[in-house]
Design an enzyme around this catalytic site. Structure first.
Site, short mmCIF file in Angstrom:
data_model
loop_
_atom_site.label_atom_id
_atom_site.label_comp_id
_atom_site.label_asym_id
_atom_site.label_seq_id
_atom_site.Cartn_x
_atom_site.Cartn_y
_atom_site.Cartn_z
N LEU A 1 0.86 -1.17 0.00
CA LEU A 1 0.00 0.00 0.00
C LEU A 1 0.90 1.23 0.00
O LEU A 1 2.02 1.19 0.52
CB LEU A 1 -0.91 0.03 1.24
CG LEU A 1 -2.03 -1.01 1.33
CD1 LEU A 1 -2.72 -0.91 2.69
CD2 LEU A 1 -3.04 -0.85 0.21
N ASP A 2 0.41 2.31 -0.56
CA ASP A 2 1.18 3.55 -0.54
C ASP A 2 1.38 4.03 0.89
O ASP A 2 0.60 3.71 1.79
CB ASP A 2 0.47 4.65 -1.34
CG ASP A 2 0.49 4.38 -2.83
OD1 ASP A 2 1.34 3.58 -3.26
OD2 ASP A 2 -0.34 4.96 -3.55
N LYS A 3 2.41 4.80 1.09
CA LYS A 3 2.74 5.34 2.42
C LYS A 3 1.55 6.06 3.04
O LYS A 3 1.29 5.92 4.24
CB LYS A 3 3.93 6.30 2.29
CG LYS A 3 4.29 7.02 3.57
CD LYS A 3 5.44 7.99 3.32
CE LYS A 3 5.74 8.83 4.57
NZ LYS A 3 6.86 9.78 4.33
#
Length: 377
Positions: free
Chosen positions: A152-154
């Site tokens: 998942l993105d940050k």
């Protein structure tokens, strides 16, 4: 340059908003002659320590915001900064308190905001770094490290799947690659999409934005364009990737909406690009894709700012409101059933819903329940 025994209380550093030195103070001391000043090197370590102390004092002197939203935004910023500085054991323990599912094959965590999954430039600590520690917390000191199944993105929160065995991780990764995993996200958008339900089927490609700040972004690469009222096929970039997103408005107000997003494909930043450039409804807190040519804080309408209790100058601290709320995995073994995993949104997400007059569906999550897992923000 300062002679031994000479204090220079007026020393200040110029550059990046700090000062380099006060000549008046330097020459006002009788023992600090020019010859003595030229004979000894400046103690860089003491100077650096002094500057750090002054910077810390300036931070502590800043008045605490009285507005509850601005106060929570500041707390979230500090929380994400702390995540990058804590000891791996502390981070692993915090992740263990956010576990939403655990069995002999998988561990599922509710990923907090601001925590990267992989390392990279400027990343001090990430989820992959603490997987060995997390495994020991869950299964004892002899446990083997957990394995990542996807990313998942940050700035994205929510369902994240880990596996005990590398073979199981590869099996889950193959399910993601072949689009057998059903993923659902919640997003708060600026403006309401028209129509309120549909499919965005526009390829995505990475390009360089030719603005004042040269940077790369994902953007749309349409296969068709309108020409005199007719749809004409165009030659798309050879690097363009198929990207398909289903969306549905769950709740809306005049200036914002809560959407359920279901990505059919898994292209980098797909949801953010489709919402911003495809539907002209950027995700709240998306400071990268709200404007193509600039890297700048998201510009919000006066109505949204008023509801959130924010000033535009503080909008740069607004977090991305994108949450992986549900993930359904097919059965990993013939005798097992498919696994549906749910994660409640973080506290800041629920607070924004309430302030914007948006309702969270009670069939999946109750707004009256605690908004976040222990340790999540």
């Amino acid at each position: 340059m300062v002679a031994p025994g000479c204090s220079v209380p007026g020393l200040w550093v110029r550059g990046f908003g700090q000062c380099l030195g006060s000549l008046f103070t330097l020459f006002s001391k009788p023992l600090c002659s020019a010859a003595a000043a030229a004979s000894q090197p400046l103690d860089a370590q003491r100077l650096a320590e002094r500057l750090r102390a002054q910077k810390q004092q300036q931070k502590t002197k800043e008045p605490a915001p009285t507005n509850p939203v601005q106060r929570r935004v500041r707390e979230l910023v500090r929380f994400t900064e702390q995540l990058q500085r804590v000891h791996p054991n502390v981070l692993a323990k915090a992740l263990s308190r956010g576990i939403v599912h655990q069995d002999k094959e998988l561990v599922v965590i509710n990923k907090p905001y601001g925590l990267p999954v992989h390392g990279g430039p400027g990343v001090k600590l990430c989820i992959s770094d603490v997987l060995p520690v997390l495994a020991k917390i869950l299964h004892g000191p002899k446990a083997k490290p957990l394995h990542l199944c996807h990313r998942l993105d940050k700035e994205t929160t929510g369902v994240m799947v880990l596996a005990w065995e590398k073979e199981v991780a590869h099996q889950v990764q193959e399910l993601f690659r072949t689009r057998q995993v059903t993923k659902k996200y919640w997003a708060i958008t600026v403006r309401v999409p028209v129509p309120e339900a549909g499919v965005v089927d526009i390829p995505i490609v990475e390009k360089e934005a030719q603005g004042q700040q040269h940077h790369h972004k994902m953007t749309l690469s349409p296969s068709y364009r309108m020409d005199d009222g007719k749809m004409v096929r165009v030659r798309s970039s050879r690097n363009a990737q198929l990207a398909v997103t289903q969306y549905q408005v769950l709740s809306s107000s005049l200036s914002a909406a809560l959407l359920e997003l279901q990505p059919i494909t898994g292209i980098k930043h797909q949801l953010r690009v489709h919402m911003s450039f495809g539907l002209d409804c950027p995700i709240l807190g998306d400071h990268k894709y709200s404007d193509w040519n600039r890297l700048a804080p998201q510009k919000l309408s006066a109505g949204i700012l008023k509801k959130l209790g924010l000033q535009q100058s503080k909008a740069r601290h607004l977090p991305l409101h994108l949450h992986a709320c549900q993930l359904t995995l097919p059965a990993l073994q013939p005798q097992k059933e498919e696994l549906t995993l749910l994660c409640r949104p973080p506290r800041y997400f629920v607070n924004s819903l309430r302030r914007l007059g948006l309702k969270m569906p009670s069939r999946d999550h109750s707004a009256d329940e605690e908004a976040a897992q222990p340790g999540a923000q």
